[in-house]
Design a protein around this motif. Structure first.
Motif, PDB file in Angstrom:
ATOM      1  N   ILE A   1      28.763 -42.215 -14.459  1.00 28.65           N
ATOM      2  CA  ILE A   1      29.809 -43.121 -13.976  1.00 28.65           C
ATOM      3  C   ILE A   1      30.622 -43.673 -15.145  1.00 28.65           C
ATOM      4  CG2 ILE A   1      30.252 -45.295 -12.766  1.00 28.65           C
ATOM      5  CD1 ILE A   1      29.407 -42.924 -10.967  1.00 28.65           C
TER       6      ILE A   1
ATOM      7  N   ILE B   1      33.068 -38.380  -8.753  1.00 30.94           N
ATOM      8  CA  ILE B   1      32.503 -39.497  -7.998  1.00 30.94           C
ATOM      9  C   ILE B   1      33.398 -40.731  -8.116  1.00 30.94           C
ATOM     10  CG2 ILE B   1      30.564 -41.125  -7.887  1.00 30.94           C
ATOM     11  CD1 ILE B   1      28.753 -38.774  -8.782  1.00 30.94           C
ATOM     12  N   VAL B   2      33.836 -41.025  -9.330  1.00 28.65           N
ATOM     13  CA  VAL B   2      34.690 -42.197  -9.549  1.00 28.65           C
ATOM     14  C   VAL B   2      36.031 -42.035  -8.840  1.00 28.65           C
ATOM     15  CG1 VAL B   2      35.977 -43.493 -11.290  1.00 28.65           C
ATOM     16  CG2 VAL B   2      33.577 -42.914 -11.682  1.00 28.65           C
ATOM     17  N   ASP B   3      36.613 -40.843  -8.893  1.00 27.03           N
ATOM     18  CA  ASP B   3      37.870 -40.604  -8.178  1.00 27.03           C
ATOM     19  C   ASP B   3      37.704 -40.894  -6.683  1.00 27.03           C
ATOM     20  OD1 ASP B   3      39.297 -39.925 -10.407  1.00 27.03           O
ATOM     21  OD2 ASP B   3      39.362 -37.773 -10.011  1.00 27.03           O
ATOM     22  N   ASP B   4      36.600 -40.435  -6.107  1.00 24.80           N
ATOM     23  CA  ASP B   4      36.355 -40.680  -4.677  1.00 24.80           C
ATOM     24  C   ASP B   4      36.169 -42.165  -4.403  1.00 24.80           C
ATOM     25  OD1 ASP B   4      36.565 -38.005  -4.224  1.00 24.80           O
ATOM     26  OD2 ASP B   4      34.478 -37.681  -3.635  1.00 24.80           O
ATOM     27  N   TYR B   5      35.489 -42.863  -5.302  1.00 25.86           N
ATOM     28  CA  TYR B   5      35.282 -44.305  -5.143  1.00 25.86           C
ATOM     29  C   TYR B   5      36.626 -45.037  -5.124  1.00 25.86           C
ATOM     30  CZ  TYR B   5      34.168 -49.112  -6.514  1.00 25.86           C
ATOM     31  OH  TYR B   5      34.103 -50.487  -6.585  1.00 25.86           O
TER      32      TYR B   5
ATOM     33  N   ASN C   1      38.569 -44.044  -1.809  1.00 27.00           N
ATOM     34  CA  ASN C   1      38.000 -44.541  -0.556  1.00 27.00           C
ATOM     35  C   ASN C   1      37.947 -46.059  -0.485  1.00 27.00           C
ATOM     36  OD1 ASN C   1      37.529 -41.998   0.648  1.00 27.00           O
ATOM     37  ND2 ASN C   1      35.670 -41.720  -0.562  1.00 27.00           N
ATOM     38  N   GLN C   2      37.815 -46.709  -1.626  1.00 26.75           N
ATOM     39  CA  GLN C   2      37.723 -48.169  -1.634  1.00 26.75           C
ATOM     40  C   GLN C   2      39.039 -48.842  -2.024  1.00 26.75           C
ATOM     41  OE1 GLN C   2      35.026 -49.686  -0.484  1.00 26.75           O
ATOM     42  NE2 GLN C   2      34.055 -47.684  -0.182  1.00 26.75           N
TER      43      GLN C   2
ATOM     44  N   ILE D   1      29.120 -48.099  -7.332  1.00 27.08           N
ATOM     45  CA  ILE D   1      30.243 -47.165  -7.368  1.00 27.08           C
ATOM     46  C   ILE D   1      29.849 -45.854  -6.708  1.00 27.08           C
ATOM     47  CG2 ILE D   1      31.665 -45.756  -8.922  1.00 27.08           C
ATOM     48  CD1 ILE D   1      31.726 -48.178 -10.824  1.00 27.08           C
TER      49      ILE D   1
ATOM     50  N   SER E   1      31.322 -44.603  -3.082  1.00 24.08           N
ATOM     51  CA  SER E   1      32.295 -43.526  -3.296  1.00 24.08           C
ATOM     52  C   SER E   1      32.388 -42.609  -2.080  1.00 24.08           C
ATOM     53  CB  SER E   1      31.908 -42.694  -4.528  1.00 24.08           C
ATOM     54  OG  SER E   1      30.735 -41.929  -4.280  1.00 24.08           O
TER      55      SER E   1
ATOM     56  N   TYR F   1      30.929 -39.923  -2.012  1.00 25.88           N
ATOM     57  CA  TYR F   1      31.131 -38.619  -2.661  1.00 25.88           C
ATOM     58  C   TYR F   1      30.433 -37.493  -1.906  1.00 25.88           C
ATOM     59  CZ  TYR F   1      30.439 -34.730  -5.840  1.00 25.88           C
ATOM     60  OH  TYR F   1      30.387 -33.469  -6.384  1.00 25.88           O
TER      61      TYR F   1
END
Length: 334
Positions: free
Chosen positions: A212, A298-302, A305-306, A322, A326, A328
């Motif tokens: 992360i 994973i961070v991109d999805d977090y 989505n958030q 996170i 995510s 993910y």
């Protein structure tokens, strides 16, 4: 670890398949670009190689105190005279002068890098108003230092960024040396700057936490440099990026089936996060540092989505949160 052999065989076959990667969105915010901020890159190597004697070097050391302290590491010398003596010897060396001549030819026009860096620093200032613009210098270090980034200054060792075809090359493995091209300079600087905003939990020493951390660093760099290819952010070739996305399900399966996310053994973590020509725990044709690449996804999805802002993301030290928020899921091959 479970099923490594079977998974490695599968990956060895399908990593040669190609697949489309995620789309890069490119837009430069006019509100960012219109800020009253000018960045000048001082070509210090020119002044230092024009110095003729000890008095000239003493003058330069006093003229650029931040450079003297942070880059030349004056505190490591018994006296300023000993530092000056070293500089005189280095800059009178014929090989160093040839190296500098090569740098002056290759980087005669540095305006493109200067503009890209100025826009990047503007973007960082826009998202993080407390950010103070550092002084920016170039230098020829004789392959002693590629890049120094502190709160006060940025120093670019231009000799490291000569083309791969040049006869002078840093003493690095080829897979790392390939990332020392001019196009990588600004992304490397931005990623380094990201560390001062990248909050972490010092008690969390899991592989997930490190994934992360790097995911946030790469997301930061992409947000600051939206028109820069992922290639120059993570240091993968376009083919490696495409193949990694084509095999994202298999990569994720390896992490899940072998219960790696909460691994704390540094040796095991290094297999997926450390510099290497390939991630051999998965496949000898999988690029190195796959844990970092996965953390970026994973961070991109977090963030998506958030609906998290860049400052909010960087201020969040909770890797577990996170990851959980995510949502993910690896993308299936196209």
């Amino acid at each position: 670890m479970k099923n490594i052999g079977a998974l490695a065989v599968i990956l060895a076959i399908i990593f040669f398949q190609s697949c489309g990667q995620k789309e890069d969105s490119c837009s430069l915010n006019s509100e960012i670009l219109d800020q009253d901020l000018d960045v000048e890159i001082l070509r210090l190597e020119k002044e230092f190689f024009e110095a003729k004697n000890a008095e000239d070097f003493e003058f330069l050391l006093e003229k650029y105190p931040e450079f003297t302290k942070n880059y030349l590491q004056a505190d490591l010398y018994q006296s300023m005279d000993s530092l000056v003596a070293d500089l005189v010897q280095i800059h009178q060396d014929s090989s160093m002068r040839v190296l500098n001549d090569s740098v002056q030819v290759e980087f005669a026009d540095f305006s493109e890098v200067e503009e890209e860096l100025e826009n990047a620093l503007k973007a960082i200032k826009y998202y993080f108003p407390q950010f103070e613009i550092p002084k920016v210098y170039t230098f020829v270090s004789g392959f002693n230092s590629d890049l120094v980034v502190t709160e006060d200054l940025i120093v670019i060792g231009l000799d490291y960024f000569l083309p791969a075809s040049h006869s002078f090359q840093p003493d690095l493995p080829r897979y790392m040396a390939d990332r020392y091209e001019k196009e990588y300079i600004v992304p490397m600087i931005v990623t380094a700057i990201s560390s001062r905003f990248n909050q972490t939990d010092p008690k969390d020493n899991t592989l997930l936490a490190e994934m992360i951390y790097y995911g946030k660093a790469y997301h930061f760099t992409k947000a600051i440099l939206p028109c820069t290819s992922d290639q120059f952010i993570i240091g993968y070739t376009p083919e490696q990026i495409s193949e990694s996305f084509a095999n994202e399900e298999f990569i994720w399966a390896h992490f899940v089936e072998n219960e790696l996310l909460y691994e704390t053994n540094p040796f095991e973590i290094r297999k997926y996060m450390g510099e290497a020509p390939f991630t051999d725990a998965i496949s000898t044709v999988a690029p190195g540092r796959l844990g970092r690449w996965l953390g970026w996804n994973i961070v991109d999805d977090y963030v998506f989505n958030q609906e998290v802002s860049l400052p909010m993301l960087m201020a969040n030290p909770d890797a577990e949160q996170i990851f959980r928020q995510s949502g993910y899921r690896p993308r299936p091959p196209a």
